[in-house]
Design an enzyme around this catalytic site. Structure first.
Site, PDB file in Angstrom:
ATOM      1  N   TYR A   1       8.619  10.573  -4.154  1.00  0.00           N
ATOM      2  CA  TYR A   1       8.243   9.158  -4.097  1.00  0.00           C
ATOM      3  C   TYR A   1       9.434   8.293  -3.686  1.00  0.00           C
ATOM      4  O   TYR A   1       9.368   7.511  -2.734  1.00  0.00           O
ATOM      5  CB  TYR A   1       7.707   8.710  -5.458  1.00  0.00           C
ATOM      6  CG  TYR A   1       7.630   7.209  -5.628  1.00  0.00           C
ATOM      7  CD1 TYR A   1       6.784   6.443  -4.834  1.00  0.00           C
ATOM      8  CD2 TYR A   1       8.413   6.557  -6.591  1.00  0.00           C
ATOM      9  CE1 TYR A   1       6.725   5.059  -4.983  1.00  0.00           C
ATOM     10  CE2 TYR A   1       8.342   5.182  -6.751  1.00  0.00           C
ATOM     11  CZ  TYR A   1       7.499   4.441  -5.945  1.00  0.00           C
ATOM     12  OH  TYR A   1       7.441   3.079  -6.088  1.00  0.00           O
TER      13      TYR A   1
ATOM     14  N   ASP B   1      13.341  11.962 -14.811  1.00  0.00           N
ATOM     15  CA  ASP B   1      13.551  10.696 -15.516  1.00  0.00           C
ATOM     16  C   ASP B   1      15.044  10.487 -15.783  1.00  0.00           C
ATOM     17  O   ASP B   1      15.622  11.178 -16.620  1.00  0.00           O
ATOM     18  CB  ASP B   1      12.814  10.693 -16.866  1.00  0.00           C
ATOM     19  CG  ASP B   1      11.404  10.158 -16.756  1.00  0.00           C
ATOM     20  OD1 ASP B   1      11.098   9.502 -15.748  1.00  0.00           O
ATOM     21  OD2 ASP B   1      10.606  10.394 -17.683  1.00  0.00           O
TER      22      ASP B   1
ATOM     23  N   ALA C   1       0.825  -1.215   0.000  1.00  0.00           N
ATOM     24  CA  ALA C   1       0.000   0.000   0.000  1.00  0.00           C
ATOM     25  C   ALA C   1       0.859   1.266   0.000  1.00  0.00           C
ATOM     26  O   ALA C   1       1.602   1.518   0.946  1.00  0.00           O
ATOM     27  CB  ALA C   1      -0.922  -0.011   1.207  1.00  0.00           C
TER      28      ALA C   1
ATOM     29  N   PHE D   1      12.245  -2.768 -10.271  1.00  0.00           N
ATOM     30  CA  PHE D   1      12.512  -1.903 -11.412  1.00  0.00           C
ATOM     31  C   PHE D   1      11.144  -1.666 -12.083  1.00  0.00           C
ATOM     32  O   PHE D   1      10.218  -1.246 -11.384  1.00  0.00           O
ATOM     33  CB  PHE D   1      13.648  -2.493 -12.251  1.00  0.00           C
ATOM     34  CG  PHE D   1      14.980  -2.215 -11.572  1.00  0.00           C
ATOM     35  CD1 PHE D   1      15.864  -1.302 -12.105  1.00  0.00           C
ATOM     36  CD2 PHE D   1      15.307  -2.817 -10.356  1.00  0.00           C
ATOM     37  CE1 PHE D   1      17.060  -0.989 -11.445  1.00  0.00           C
ATOM     38  CE2 PHE D   1      16.488  -2.512  -9.687  1.00  0.00           C
ATOM     39  CZ  PHE D   1      17.364  -1.601 -10.232  1.00  0.00           C
TER      40      PHE D   1
END
Length: 319
Positions: free
Chosen positions: A139, A282, A72, A167
């Site tokens: 995150y 990214d 979660a 990954f």
């Protein structure tokens, strides 16, 4: 064993919960259903939020568990940069409430759904477990923070953990029963399949990276291989009672263009691609060194070639 699966109505959680049941374990899923789907759960479901201690205590007070698998979490790196409070609150405080419940119930084993985002842009490829941890998103930072919390709950209370650093999870259940169903969707394979199904344009973020074809390179692992790794991790905790961390990937990467070419090949549909600017956060290229997971967990991906990943996803999405 009797196993609590938090977030077990979500993508990876539901596949893992089902596999645990197939292996003969009793599963209880705890999920707030904000990102998960009730119909994805085939075991007992307790609807509740880890941010609410009363939800945990009232929903699970009569249950005794041998282990916890903790999925979660909020899990979108880009969104985390717009909603830092929500990500820190959900991924850290929710996890702390779970650990307090485990302490109270004397549950000593937890498998944690971590991420390769804790590494940021790696200096060396492939990435090993001891690589520098330098998250580039809230995150990733929230997941790394919870790994550190687990370390201290082990030191102080003897709660043993295994961190599984994923990954790129991809694909769908081999029997076609469960697949990737996010809202909003941010992952390349389901978005490309959506473009194929709707005959619409696919938006590709950046073609100016320092990679062979200019697009990002990622390590894709089939969701059933990931689910199997959780079972190996639970078994390892039972045998060794030692905390540890493992990278879960296939040890090589595919570029975004290679993924899009494979989706076109499997679907048989040539959808248009529009190149836009890079997404912030990214890294150009990241893929795992999975030597440790193979050696110590017995983890050998069986379904993680790119064609199988895309084909299972395509079979599920087109239904």
């Amino acid at each position: 064993m009797k196993i609590l699966v938090t977030g077990g109505a979500g993508y990876i959680g539901s596949v893992t919960a089902k596999l645990l049941q197939n292996k003969g374990h009793e599963v209880v899923v705890f999920d707030n259903l904000k990102g998960g789907h009730k119909e994805s759960v085939s075991s007992k479901l307790v609807v509740g939020d880890l941010l609410n201690k009363e939800d945990i205590n009232s929903g699970l007070k009569d249950e005794n568990f041998d282990a916890v698998v903790h999925f979660a979490a909020l899990a979108l790196a880009g969104e985390s940069m717009d909603q830092p409070f929500s990500y820190f609150q959900n991924n850290i405080l929710g996890g702390l409430n779970l650990l307090e419940f485990m302490k109270q119930k004397n549950i000593k084993h937890i498998v944690f759904s971590s991420t390769c985002a804790i590494y940021g842009t790696p200096k060396i490829l492939p990435v090993g477990e001891n690589a520098e941890k330098s998250p580039e998103s809230v995150y990733g930072e929230s997941k790394l923070a919870f790994e550190k919390i687990l370390h201290w709950y082990d030191e102080i209370y003897g709660i043993k953990y295994i961190n599984l650093r994923y990954f790129n999870a991809a694909g769908a259940a081999l029997d076609g029963s469960l697949g990737e169903n996010h809202n909003p969707e941010t992952h390349i394979i389901p978005l490309a399949i959506r473009a194929a199904l709707n005959n619409s344009q696919f938006q590709l973020f950046g073609k100016d990276y320092d990679t062979p074809d200019g697009t990002c390179i990622r390590d894709y692992i089939h969701v059933e291989d990931l689910a199997n790794a959780h079972i190996f991790a639970i078994e390892k905790l039972g045998k060794t009672n030692k905390s540890d961390s493992f990278n879960l990937g296939v040890g090589k990467g595919y570029s975004n263009l290679e993924v899009l070419d494979m989706v076109k090949k499997v679907c048989g549909i040539d959808f248009p691609i529009k190149i836009t600017s890079r997404r912030p956060g990214d890294p150009p290229s990241i893929y795992s060194d999975n030597t440790k997971a193979e050696k110590e967990l017995g983890f050998k991906p069986q379904y993680s070639d790119l064609e199988t990943i895309v084909k299972t996803a395509w079979d599920w999405h087109k239904k």
